[in-house]
Design an enzyme around this catalytic site. Structure first.
Site, PDB file in Angstrom:
ATOM      1  N   LYS A  34      -2.812  -7.651  -3.201  1.00 29.22           N
ATOM      2  CA  LYS A  34      -3.511  -8.928  -3.283  1.00 29.22           C
ATOM      3  C   LYS A  34      -3.737  -9.342  -4.739  1.00 29.22           C
ATOM      4  O   LYS A  34      -4.800  -9.797  -5.120  1.00 29.22           O
ATOM      5  CB  LYS A  34      -4.842  -8.836  -2.543  1.00 29.22           C
ATOM      6  CG  LYS A  34      -4.650  -8.429  -1.094  1.00 29.22           C
ATOM      7  CD  LYS A  34      -5.791  -8.794  -0.222  1.00 29.22           C
ATOM      8  CE  LYS A  34      -5.617  -8.420   1.223  1.00 29.22           C
ATOM      9  NZ  LYS A  34      -4.391  -8.751   1.852  1.00 29.22           N
ATOM     10  N   CYS A  35      -2.714  -9.211  -5.521  1.00 31.03           N
ATOM     11  CA  CYS A  35      -2.772  -9.471  -6.963  1.00 31.03           C
ATOM     12  C   CYS A  35      -1.828 -10.616  -7.302  1.00 31.03           C
ATOM     13  O   CYS A  35      -0.828 -10.831  -6.612  1.00 31.03           O
ATOM     14  CB  CYS A  35      -2.344  -8.194  -7.703  1.00 31.03           C
ATOM     15  SG  CYS A  35      -2.205  -8.334  -9.488  1.00 31.03           S
TER      16      CYS A  35
END
Length: 183
Positions: A34-35
């Site tokens: 989730k970057c």
């Protein structure tokens, strides 16, 4: 000492010796699902498919130390990588890559390959630098991992020979990879 002296936990919690990769050129990378840099999985997979038959292996190490960007279980991480990016290279179990609880492999890698700064030409350099200064200024100190998707290039003898920060596209490593594969 070299990377073959280390072991790492697989996504199933089993110890795997990195000596199993002797003679291969390695990219060792800390990852997160989730970057903003997560799309690098695609380029890493593309590099893997292009060069695996010539001896390239990519070893992904999920880490949740950076703004809780890898919240899933080991199984969820595996599924995410496969379903969203078609990842077929090895993704190990989650673990720390900086600080007192960092996996020994990452302590070794950051001792061998020092932080030299983010890529000046990358459009994400200013954003990442500002975010770190504002929210995690201690991350900018020393040679530790600064954020997700720090990539280490390792030669066939197990020696770390390059460090590429998150702001470096995996494709930017291709010339160095080809040199190492030709050796």
């Amino acid at each position: 000492m070299n990377v073959y002296d280390f072991k790492a936990k697989t996504s199933r919690g089993e110890e795997k010796s990195l000596a199993d990769y002797k003679g291969k050129v390695l990219i060792i990378v800390n990852t997160a699902s989730k970057c903003g840099f997560t799309p690098q999985f695609k380029e890493l997979q593309d590099l893997y498919m292009k060069y695996k038959d010539r001896g390239l292996e990519i070893l992904g190490f999920p880490c949740d130390q950076f703004a809780h960007q890898e919240p899933g279980s080991n199984q969820e991480v595996q599924e995410f990588c496969r379903l969203n990016y078609g990842v077929t290279f090895r993704i190990f179990g989650k673990g720390d890559v900086r600080g007192d609880n960092a996996q020994p492999l990452f302590k070794y890698l950051t001792e061998e390959q020092k932080f030299k700064g983010f890529e000046p030409d990358s459009p994400s350099t200013e954003m990442l630098t500002n975010a770190l200064k504002s929210h995690f200024p201690e991350y900018l100190e020393g040679d530790s991992i600064k954020w997700n998707f720090t990539k280490f290039l390792v030669n066939r003898e197990g020696q770390p020979v390059g460090r590429f920060e998150p702001t470096a596209s995996p494709v930017s490593m291709e010339t160095e990879i080809e040199k190492l594969l030709a050796e």
